[in-house]
Design a protein around this motif. Structure first.
Motif, PDB file in Angstrom:
ATOM      1  N   ALA A  69       0.839  -1.202   0.000  1.00  0.00           N
ATOM      2  CA  ALA A  69       0.000   0.000   0.000  1.00  0.00           C
ATOM      3  C   ALA A  69       0.873   1.250   0.000  1.00  0.00           C
ATOM      4  CB  ALA A  69      -0.927  -0.004   1.214  1.00  0.00           C
ATOM      5  N   GLU A  70       1.951   1.204   0.763  1.00  0.00           N
ATOM      6  CA  GLU A  70       2.886   2.328   0.804  1.00  0.00           C
ATOM      7  C   GLU A  70       3.545   2.536  -0.565  1.00  0.00           C
ATOM      8  OE1 GLU A  70       6.945   3.461   3.224  1.00  0.00           O
ATOM      9  OE2 GLU A  70       5.465   2.186   4.228  1.00  0.00           O
ATOM     10  N   ALA A  71       3.866   1.447  -1.228  1.00  0.00           N
ATOM     11  CA  ALA A  71       4.474   1.540  -2.564  1.00  0.00           C
ATOM     12  C   ALA A  71       3.491   2.151  -3.563  1.00  0.00           C
ATOM     13  CB  ALA A  71       4.917   0.158  -3.035  1.00  0.00           C
ATOM     14  N   LYS A  72       2.239   1.742  -3.482  1.00  0.00           N
ATOM     15  CA  LYS A  72       1.228   2.302  -4.387  1.00  0.00           C
ATOM     16  C   LYS A  72       1.023   3.789  -4.129  1.00  0.00           C
ATOM     17  CE  LYS A  72      -1.235  -1.968  -5.295  1.00  0.00           C
ATOM     18  NZ  LYS A  72      -2.451  -2.726  -5.133  1.00  0.00           N
ATOM     19  N   ARG A  73       1.017   4.188  -2.863  1.00  0.00           N
ATOM     20  CA  ARG A  73       0.875   5.608  -2.536  1.00  0.00           C
ATOM     21  C   ARG A  73       2.053   6.416  -3.079  1.00  0.00           C
ATOM     22  NH1 ARG A  73      -0.843   3.766   2.392  1.00  0.00           N
ATOM     23  NH2 ARG A  73       1.195   4.121   3.331  1.00  0.00           N
ATOM     24  N   SER A  74       3.252   5.872  -2.936  1.00  0.00           N
ATOM     25  CA  SER A  74       4.431   6.617  -3.395  1.00  0.00           C
ATOM     26  C   SER A  74       4.450   6.728  -4.920  1.00  0.00           C
ATOM     27  CB  SER A  74       5.720   5.972  -2.885  1.00  0.00           C
ATOM     28  OG  SER A  74       5.955   4.744  -3.529  1.00  0.00           O
ATOM     29  N   GLU A  75       3.933   5.714  -5.602  1.00  0.00           N
ATOM     30  CA  GLU A  75       3.854   5.778  -7.066  1.00  0.00           C
ATOM     31  C   GLU A  75       2.823   6.815  -7.497  1.00  0.00           C
ATOM     32  OE1 GLU A  75       3.051   1.881  -8.540  1.00  0.00           O
ATOM     33  OE2 GLU A  75       4.966   1.076  -7.826  1.00  0.00           O
ATOM     34  N   GLU A  76       1.706   6.884  -6.785  1.00  0.00           N
ATOM     35  CA  GLU A  76       0.646   7.825  -7.135  1.00  0.00           C
ATOM     36  C   GLU A  76       1.061   9.269  -6.863  1.00  0.00           C
ATOM     37  OE1 GLU A  76      -2.720   6.581  -4.877  1.00  0.00           O
ATOM     38  OE2 GLU A  76      -3.022   4.772  -6.045  1.00  0.00           O
ATOM     39  N   GLU A  77       1.824   9.483  -5.813  1.00  0.00           N
ATOM     40  CA  GLU A  77       2.166  10.831  -5.411  1.00  0.00           C
ATOM     41  C   GLU A  77       3.272  11.447  -6.255  1.00  0.00           C
ATOM     42  OE1 GLU A  77       3.090  10.557  -1.273  1.00  0.00           O
ATOM     43  OE2 GLU A  77       1.059  10.028  -0.724  1.00  0.00           O
ATOM     44  N   LYS A 111      15.693   6.699  -3.638  1.00  0.00           N
ATOM     45  CA  LYS A 111      16.268   5.725  -2.700  1.00  0.00           C
ATOM     46  C   LYS A 111      15.168   5.100  -1.844  1.00  0.00           C
ATOM     47  CE  LYS A 111      19.878   5.131   0.754  1.00  0.00           C
ATOM     48  NZ  LYS A 111      20.202   3.784   0.387  1.00  0.00           N
ATOM     49  N   GLU A 112      14.177   5.899  -1.459  1.00  0.00           N
ATOM     50  CA  GLU A 112      13.078   5.381  -0.649  1.00  0.00           C
ATOM     51  C   GLU A 112      12.253   4.352  -1.419  1.00  0.00           C
ATOM     52  OE1 GLU A 112      13.587   8.757  -1.012  1.00  0.00           O
ATOM     53  OE2 GLU A 112      14.582   9.013   0.914  1.00  0.00           O
ATOM     54  N   ASN A 113      12.011   4.623  -2.709  1.00  0.00           N
ATOM     55  CA  ASN A 113      11.263   3.673  -3.533  1.00  0.00           C
ATOM     56  C   ASN A 113      12.038   2.373  -3.705  1.00  0.00           C
ATOM     57  OD1 ASN A 113       9.196   5.475  -3.831  1.00  0.00           O
ATOM     58  ND2 ASN A 113       9.751   6.104  -5.903  1.00  0.00           N
ATOM     59  N   GLU A 114      13.339   2.486  -3.884  1.00  0.00           N
ATOM     60  CA  GLU A 114      14.173   1.292  -4.028  1.00  0.00           C
ATOM     61  C   GLU A 114      14.173   0.485  -2.731  1.00  0.00           C
ATOM     62  OE1 GLU A 114      18.770   0.055  -5.030  1.00  0.00           O
ATOM     63  OE2 GLU A 114      18.070   2.065  -5.559  1.00  0.00           O
TER      64      GLU A 114
END
Length: 128
Positions: free
Chosen positions: A45-53, A61-64
């Motif tokens: 869910a956190e990954a999806k939020r970061s992709e959307e934002e 680095k945070e996404n990796e």
């Protein structure tokens, strides 16, 4: 990136995973598959939020790190499921072996019961 490298990165960078606060990579191995699934869902869910934002497609680095965490949880779940399947398979094999030994013992008993008294006496004499 291989799993060995992922675990090395996770331990060097002290990755923290969301579970009743935060836990580390070593603690993940103590969780049940259901709890690991909850950790995965939180990370996903956190990954999806970061992709959307993000307006940029460049990986930060945070996404990796988030992607690495997800892969680590997937790996641990896979190992735990494989171990569980192996335990169940071993249990089934043990039960089947026990059944076969019981059947064999019954047949040996039946063979002894069908022997004549003379044959039984002869076997008894050999045992003395």
């Amino acid at each position: 990136m291989s799993e060995v490298n992922l675990f090395e990165i996770a331990t060097r960078d002290n990755y923290q995973f969301p579970f009743r606060g935060v836990i580390n990579v070593i603690d993940l191995w103590t969780l049940s598959v259901q709890n690991l699934d909850n950790v995965f869902k939180t990370l996903n869910a956190e990954a999806k939020r970061s992709e959307e934002e993000s307006l940029l497609s460049a990986k930060t680095k945070e996404n990796e790190e988030l992607s690495n965490k997800i892969e680590i949880v997937k790996h641990i779940v896979g190992v735990k499921l494989a171990e569980q399947a192996a335990r169940e398979d071993a249990k089934k094999k043990k039960e089947m072996k026990q059944r076969l030994l019981e059947i064999k013992a019954k047949r040996e008993d039946a063979a002894l019961e069908n022997m004549s008294d003379a044959d039984l006496d002869k076997m008894l004499a050999e045992l003395d």
